[in-house]
Design an enzyme around this catalytic site. Structure first.
Site, PDB file in Angstrom:
ATOM      1  CD  GLN A 214      -5.393 -42.982 -47.151  1.00  0.00           C
ATOM      2  OE1 GLN A 214      -5.250 -43.326 -48.330  1.00  0.00           O
ATOM      3  NE2 GLN A 214      -6.574 -42.957 -46.563  1.00  0.00           N
ATOM      4  CE  LYS A 237      -8.002 -46.014 -44.986  1.00  0.00           C
ATOM      5  NZ  LYS A 237      -9.313 -45.430 -45.213  1.00  0.00           N
TER       6      LYS A 237
HETATM    7  N1  PLP Z   1      -5.484 -43.282 -40.722  1.00  0.00           N
HETATM    8  C1  PLP Z   1      -5.665 -42.793 -41.949  1.00  0.00           C
HETATM    9  C2  PLP Z   1      -4.633 -41.864 -42.527  1.00  0.00           C
HETATM   10  C3  PLP Z   1      -6.790 -43.129 -42.689  1.00  0.00           C
HETATM   11  O1  PLP Z   1      -6.967 -42.627 -43.912  1.00  0.00           O
HETATM   12  C4  PLP Z   1      -7.748 -44.021 -42.112  1.00  0.00           C
HETATM   13  C5  PLP Z   1      -8.989 -44.377 -42.833  1.00  0.00           C
HETATM   14  O2  PLP Z   1      -9.586 -43.566 -43.495  1.00  0.00           O
HETATM   15  C6  PLP Z   1      -7.515 -44.511 -40.830  1.00  0.00           C
HETATM   16  C7  PLP Z   1      -6.368 -44.120 -40.160  1.00  0.00           C
HETATM   17  C8  PLP Z   1      -8.484 -45.444 -40.159  1.00  0.00           C
HETATM   18  O3  PLP Z   1      -8.245 -46.739 -40.574  1.00  0.00           O
HETATM   19  P1  PLP Z   1      -9.299 -47.931 -40.348  1.00  0.00           P
HETATM   20  O4  PLP Z   1     -10.315 -47.799 -41.440  1.00  0.00           O
HETATM   21  O5  PLP Z   1      -8.496 -49.152 -40.444  1.00  0.00           O
HETATM   22  O6  PLP Z   1      -9.865 -47.784 -39.010  1.00  0.00           O
END
Ligand code: PLP
Length: 417
Positions: A214, A237
């Site tokens: 984030q 993201k």
């Molecule tokens: N860590 C945080 C703080 C997130 O907001 C997210 C996704 O929402 C993730 C990890 C997981 O990431 P990924 O979508 O790449 O698996």
């Protein structure tokens, strides 16, 4: 490789936000007969045309596998894929040969868990995590702790959603071998002082893993200067395609860590007597990667840098301040997370209105927010709530959208009264 130009990256000294927004085709669509107001960027970000076109261009003109074929298409694909790694390394300000490309943060954190932690942790060792972590930064450590006889220690939060730093430092005792921490919380928006925290951890011999999911989309990063051991990001993201992400790691760790997944591309030589592995980062990149996705992520990096990360951070701060001010005027509305350093994520509840009902009614008004537990059950348990609504903003949102969101929220709430 064809360069796909962004139509509207403005003079970076004074970005033209309306033109920048026009780079995102999806934002022109209607939902439920109303203009879409997309407030779910912490979940996944929207993609500018240049990213979509770069993926399309790859499949139309250059599609081939990487690192295998000597023919022209194979060389073009490999150059573009490695070019994307270089762009991402530049964006994070790290060395490209210390950047493992993978499917996203979840994979990156599991790589650290299975390849760094599993062979090293001893019975009685601890892994320290904070209360605000996403499940992706909790569950891999639990799985490793179960197998090594270790345990998970939790650093708690202050009422405003910031980390209780004295308690965190007090929890860094000798049995703690690893600290896993979000740079920015996906629920509270809290921006953690990761540089200071990693310095304290390092002083005590604790290895640090920072979840930058984030942070990377919203602020200028200098990962090497944070002083962590590992930093994970996810492409979807940050305006890039899904299924893309990366793990940055200190060189000494990458060299010492065994491969996590075995297969093609990660080897130098294979015989039935044994295998000689490739150098890092390729040692951790078995199998055919998401080539088009990473080329799209390279285009996303170009795009974000074209707009300017400092401009993005300033724009999102202004949108956050506006949205917070307007939401606070709504009677019975409670915001979760008011840390002084906060990213543009607003979790909230309105007294007497279930979060899923609010999100469903808002969808009828064309407004997309998230409701639920945001993959952060331990955090919500400590907040004493079963779910929250979450509006998350990005630079392509507008002040007008915030006004219309608040009108729609008031209307939705009145229907539930
Ligand atoms: N860590 C945080 C703080 C997130 O907001 C997210 C996704 O929402 C993730 C990890 C997981 O990431 P990924 O979508 O790449 O698996």
């Amino acid at each position: 490789m064809t360069m796909v130009a962004s139509s509207a990256i403005a003079d970076t000294t004074n970005p033209d936000w309306a033109r920048i927004r026009a780079d995102f085709p999806l934002l022109t669509r209607e939902v439920q007969g109303k203009p879409l107001i997309y407030l779910d960027s912490a979940n996944t970000g929207q993609k500018p045309a240049s990213v979509i076109e770069s993926v399309d261009d790859f499949y139309r003109h250059h599609n081939a596998n990487v690192s295998r074929a000597v023919h022209t298409l194979g060389t073009e694909a490999t150059d573009a894929y490695e070019g994307a790694r270089n762009k991402l390394a530049g964006f994070l300000r790290v060395r490209a040969d210390e950047l493992v490309l993978c499917s996203g943060t979840t994979f990156a954190l599991n790589l650290v868990a299975y390849s760094w932690a599993l062979p090293r942790l001893q019975p009685g060792d601890s892994i320290l995590v904070s209360r605000m972590e996403h499940h992706a930064n909790i569950v891999p450590w639990q799985l490793v702790a179960e197998r090594t006889g270790g345990r998970i220690k939790v650093a708690e939060l202050m009422p405003d959603g910031s980390l209780d730093l004295p308690a965190l430092y007090a929890a860094m005792t000798s049995e703690v071998k690893l600290l896993a921490l979000a740079h920015v919380s996906n629920v509270l928006g809290t921006v953690n002082p990761v540089r200071e925290i990693c310095r304290e951890a390092r002083r005590r011999g604790i290895v640090t893993v920072v979840d930058g999911s984030q942070a990377a989309p919203h602020r200028s990063l200098d990962v090497a200067s944070i002083g962590c051991d590992f930093y994970a990001i996810t492409g979807h993201k940050m305006c890039g395609p899904t299924g893309t992400g990366a793990l940055w790691a200190r060189r000494e760790h990458l060299q010492a860590m065994p491969p996590f997944i075995g297969g093609g591309e990660m080897i130098r030589e294979v015989s039935f007597e044994g295998t000689v592995f490739n150098d890092a980062p390729h040692k951790f990149e078995a199998g055919t990667p998401n080539i088009a996705g990473f080329i799209g992520l390279g285009a996303a990096v170009d795009y974000l840098q074209g707009v300017g990360m400092d401009h993005i951070e300033a724009r999102e701060s202004a949108l956050l301040a506006h949205a917070t001010e307007e939401l606070q005027k709504i009677e019975g509305l409670r915001i979760f997370g008011n840390a002084p350093e906060k990213a543009a994520v607003i979790s909230f509840l309105i007294e007497g209105a279930h979060s899923h009902d609010l999100a469903t009614l808002l969808d009828l008004e064309g407004v997309a927010i998230r409701s639920g537990q945001h993959c952060a059950h331990p955090l919500l348990q400590s907040l004493g709530v079963a779910a929250t609504c979450r509006a998350s903003l990005a630079f392509y949102n507008t002040h007008d959208e915030i006004e219309r969101f608040v009108v729609a929220l008031r209307k939705s709430r009145s229907l539930l009264a």
